[in-house]
Structures are given as C-alpha cells and as structure tokens.
Design an enzyme around this catalytic site. Structure first.
Site, PDB file in Angstrom:
ATOM      1  N   TYR A 143       0.832  -1.206   0.000  1.00 36.03           N
ATOM      2  CA  TYR A 143       0.000   0.000   0.000  1.00 36.03           C
ATOM      3  C   TYR A 143       0.866   1.256   0.000  1.00 36.03           C
ATOM      4  O   TYR A 143       0.721   2.111  -0.870  1.00 36.03           O
ATOM      5  CB  TYR A 143      -0.920  -0.015   1.220  1.00 36.03           C
ATOM      6  CG  TYR A 143      -1.908   1.131   1.254  1.00 36.03           C
ATOM      7  CD1 TYR A 143      -2.975   1.168   0.358  1.00 36.03           C
ATOM      8  CD2 TYR A 143      -1.772   2.174   2.170  1.00 36.03           C
ATOM      9  CE1 TYR A 143      -3.890   2.218   0.392  1.00 36.03           C
ATOM     10  CE2 TYR A 143      -2.694   3.220   2.211  1.00 36.03           C
ATOM     11  CZ  TYR A 143      -3.743   3.233   1.314  1.00 36.03           C
ATOM     12  OH  TYR A 143      -4.646   4.272   1.342  1.00 36.03           O
ATOM     13  N   ASN A 172      -5.996   9.881   8.099  1.00 33.16           N
ATOM     14  CA  ASN A 172      -7.134   9.058   8.557  1.00 33.16           C
ATOM     15  C   ASN A 172      -8.451   9.846   8.518  1.00 33.16           C
ATOM     16  O   ASN A 172      -8.528  10.948   9.057  1.00 33.16           O
ATOM     17  CB  ASN A 172      -6.886   8.553   9.972  1.00 33.16           C
ATOM     18  CG  ASN A 172      -5.704   7.605  10.045  1.00 33.16           C
ATOM     19  OD1 ASN A 172      -4.580   8.009   9.758  1.00 33.16           O
ATOM     20  ND2 ASN A 172      -5.941   6.361  10.392  1.00 33.16           N
ATOM     21  N   THR A 208      -0.254   7.114  18.166  1.00 31.52           N
ATOM     22  CA  THR A 208      -1.270   8.145  17.887  1.00 31.52           C
ATOM     23  C   THR A 208      -1.749   8.135  16.423  1.00 31.52           C
ATOM     24  O   THR A 208      -1.070   7.629  15.533  1.00 31.52           O
ATOM     25  CB  THR A 208      -0.709   9.564  18.172  1.00 31.52           C
ATOM     26  OG1 THR A 208       0.271   9.885  17.171  1.00 31.52           O
ATOM     27  CG2 THR A 208      -0.116   9.670  19.561  1.00 31.52           C
ATOM     28  N   ASP A 269       3.206  -0.922  12.028  1.00 33.94           N
ATOM     29  CA  ASP A 269       2.130   0.035  12.336  1.00 33.94           C
ATOM     30  C   ASP A 269       2.799   1.364  12.754  1.00 33.94           C
ATOM     31  O   ASP A 269       3.559   1.400  13.721  1.00 33.94           O
ATOM     32  CB  ASP A 269       1.314  -0.539  13.500  1.00 33.94           C
ATOM     33  CG  ASP A 269      -0.049   0.095  13.648  1.00 33.94           C
ATOM     34  OD1 ASP A 269      -1.035  -0.633  13.574  1.00 33.94           O
ATOM     35  OD2 ASP A 269      -0.103   1.315  13.858  1.00 33.94           O
TER      36      ASP A 269
HETATM   37  N1  UDP Z   1      -6.136  -0.241  15.876  1.00 29.02           N
HETATM   38  C1  UDP Z   1      -6.400  -0.763  17.156  1.00 29.02           C
HETATM   39  N2  UDP Z   1      -7.475  -1.587  17.293  1.00 29.02           N
HETATM   40  C2  UDP Z   1      -8.315  -1.898  16.276  1.00 29.02           C
HETATM   41  C3  UDP Z   1      -8.053  -1.356  14.988  1.00 29.02           C
HETATM   42  C4  UDP Z   1      -6.946  -0.541  14.836  1.00 29.02           C
HETATM   43  O1  UDP Z   1      -5.669  -0.498  18.121  1.00 29.02           O
HETATM   44  O2  UDP Z   1      -9.276  -2.659  16.503  1.00 29.02           O
HETATM   45  C5  UDP Z   1      -4.968   0.659  15.724  1.00 29.02           C
HETATM   46  C6  UDP Z   1      -4.028   0.264  14.592  1.00 29.02           C
HETATM   47  O3  UDP Z   1      -3.072  -0.665  15.041  1.00 29.02           O
HETATM   48  C7  UDP Z   1      -3.421   1.607  14.228  1.00 29.02           C
HETATM   49  C8  UDP Z   1      -4.554   2.603  14.490  1.00 29.02           C
HETATM   50  O4  UDP Z   1      -5.461   1.919  15.362  1.00 29.02           O
HETATM   51  O5  UDP Z   1      -2.354   1.920  15.095  1.00 29.02           O
HETATM   52  C9  UDP Z   1      -5.274   3.028  13.247  1.00 29.02           C
HETATM   53  O6  UDP Z   1      -5.616   1.888  12.522  1.00 29.02           O
HETATM   54  P1  UDP Z   1      -6.466   1.915  11.178  1.00 29.02           P
HETATM   55  O7  UDP Z   1      -6.478   0.521  10.645  1.00 29.02           O
HETATM   56  O8  UDP Z   1      -7.760   2.579  11.411  1.00 29.02           O
HETATM   57  O9  UDP Z   1      -5.655   2.882  10.196  1.00 29.02           O
HETATM   58  P2  UDP Z   1      -4.104   3.079   9.842  1.00 29.02           P
HETATM   59  O10 UDP Z   1      -3.829   4.458  10.271  1.00 29.02           O
HETATM   60  O11 UDP Z   1      -3.252   2.082  10.590  1.00 29.02           O
HETATM   61  O12 UDP Z   1      -4.040   2.865   8.384  1.00 29.02           O
END
Ligand code: UDP
Length: 307
Positions: A143, A172, A208, A269
C-alpha cells in the site's frame, strides 16, 4: 461536466459522487467492490446524471470525461494486505491506465494519495516536504510503496506529457457510511462498544493518529481540484489522540460497559501520525471545521441506526 470517480462506491468516493451530482454534473462511478459497497451508491442509481460501471482500473477504461478522481484502492490495512500483489497492481497499473485516459481526454486528474507514504515518520507533524520512512519489504509496502509509486507516475506524466494533475495526501478519515467490517479503528471501536464486546487496542495504545471527518476531507479535495496547485497537499485534521484515548472516548460516548483488551501491534504500524496542514491553509484556504468530538457523535449515531 463529466466526472469519472474510481472507487466511487467506497466510503470517501461515494460522498464525492453525491457532491457532484448535487451540483448538477454527470458522474460516472467505477468500482470493483473489493472494498466498496453497492449500498453506498444505491440511492444514486435512479439519477439520470449518475452511471455506474463495475470495473477494475487495472483494465483499460474508455470513457469521455473532464475530471477524473482516482480513489480506487482499499485503505484498510486488513483488506489491502489480504491480496498485496493486487493492491500494488491497482496503484501502479491502475494509475497508468487513468493517467493515459486523462491524457487522451485532456482531463484534470486527482490522485487520492495518503499519509501512509510517510511510513513510520521521523518528523512530527508531517509536512509535504518530508520524504518518509517506509519499509519497502514490509507487509504495508504493497500500500505505502504502491501509493508512492502512484505519486511517481503522476509526476512523470505531469513532466513528460503535461497531464493536469492534483495530488492530496489524505490522513485518517472517518464518518457515517464507514464499513463495519474492514477493521479500521473508529468503526471497530464503535461496533465493539455498541455491542458490549471487548475493545481491542493493538500494542500498548500509546501510539497516535489524527482523524478528519469525511465532510471536511470532501471539501478539501474539491478545493484542491479547483485550484491551480499541482503538488502534493496534506488533507487531515491535526487533532492528535493516542489509541488509548480514542478507546476511552468511544466507550464513554456510547455509554458502553466494554472492557479494553490489549493485542499485538501489527507489523510496521506507524507509531504517530499528524498532518502539518499549513500548505493547505495557504494554497486552498482550507482547514477542518468539524471537531473529533462532533464528528464522532454523528458517526456513532449512524452506527446505532445500523444496529
Ligand atoms: N487499531 C487498534 N485496534 C483496532 C483497529 C486498529 O488499536 O481494533 C490501531 C491500529 O493498530 C493503528 C490505528 O489503530 O495503530 C489506526 O488503525 P487503522 O487501521 O484505522 O488505520 P491506519 O492508520 O493504521 O491505516
């Protein structure tokens, strides 16, 4: 105007379809339903100014259009990692096809790029001038390297063929109509809290993210498309929250008695993310208007109705 919106049945794409239909334009929506949902566009199907083509942007598309918005790529880590080679192809072959189409039509083309191109950032907040910190061989590479390659293609078509491009790096985004099954944090936490299930925080929850409400992002995309600015512009809300804070806020707002459980942090992540939006303020006089507090209320309301 004839406006082609790829990924138009997706979360963000469907709002753009609505926006341009309301203005009286003709919208051609293309989606392959990898992560889009017919329900997002079903209310537009009877509109004479709306047409839908079920197609994949990796295959050649031949339509007449004045504007192209390319939003065709799953943004959920769970979905885009499910078929990583297809994700990468979508960004590379899909972008080439759409850029060729823009060139043939003399159309302006918008690329939905992403904060993911900054990877796990070493600079905070992230300005457009930051080149990023991306693991090319990691599980998110399909991605983030895919989106970086798409940007490369956009700027090569711009330099070599003078294609009229616009590129937004979208941070986001959340709001009503988000999928409840694609594993994103906001939809996951709201669904878990409404059902009274455990709220799953990955890692220790100290990392964050910054979240923009969908209406603000649509507004920013439209303003950028209508500007003369051809270089990447961050679109996002600089309000920054830790994952723990988000879990607490959502549990409180939904009056839930869910518990928080901690799970392993997914590979690569990013540990923090916050847009520097000074360029967007200067170039398109844009900044988000909807606070996380208000946007979450609207989103929770929508999920409650769905349940
Ligand atoms: N996350 C979490 N629990 C969940 C889903 C996501 O703690 O059930 C965390 C994930 O690991 C990341 C953040 O929330 O650090 C945002 O995740 P998302 O998949 O929404 O978007 P990203 O910014 O990672 O593409």
């Amino acid at each position: 105007m004839k406006i082609l919106i790829t990924g138009g049945a997706g979360f963000l794409g469907s709002y753009l379809c609505e926006y341009f239909i309301k203005l009286g334009h003709f919208v051609i929506c293309v989606d392959n339903f990898i992560s889009g949902d017919f329900l997002n566009i079903s209310h537009l199907m009877d509109n004479a100014r709306f047409s839908f083509i079920e197609a994949d942007i990796c295959n050649n598309l031949d339509v007449e259009c004045d504007y192209i918005f390319n939003l065709a790529c799953p943004a959920s880590p769970v979905i885009y990692q499910n078929n990583p080679i297809f994700t990468f192809k979508t960004n590379v072959f899909g972008s080439i096809n759409l850029l060729e189409l823009a060139k043939r039509n003399n159309a302006r083309i918008f690329q939905a790029s992403t904060s993911e191109i900054y990877g796990n950032p070493g600079v905070h907040p992230q300005p457009e001038s930051y080149f990023g910190n991306v693991n090319s061989i990691g599980v998110r590479g399909c991605y983030n390297e895919g989106k970086r390659s798409a940007e490369t293609l956009f700027y090569d078509f711009f330099r070599q063929f003078k294609v009229d491009i616009r590129v937004a790096r979208i941070f986001n985004t959340y709001g009503p109509r988000m999928s409840s099954v694609d594993g994103r944090i906001i939809s996951n936490f709201i669904c878990q809290a409404l059902k009274g299930d455990d709220v799953t925080v990955y890692g220790d929850g100290s990392h964050t993210r910054s979240f923009a409400f969908v209406d603000d992002i649509v507004d920013g995309i439209v303003k950028l498309m209508e500007s003369d600015f051809c270089y990447p512009v961050n679109l996002g809300n600089p309000e920054e929250f830790s994952i723990n804070e988000i879990a607490d806020i959502i549990i409180k707002k939904t009056n839930s008695n869910s518990n928080i459980v901690y799970k392993e942090l997914p590979e690569d992540d990013p540990l923090r993310r916050k847009p520097d939006i000074s360029l967007a303020k200067k170039i398109i006089d844009w900044e988000p208007k909807i606070s996380f507090n208000n946007g979450l209320d609207k989103t929770i309301e929508c999920f409650r109705k769905r349940f």
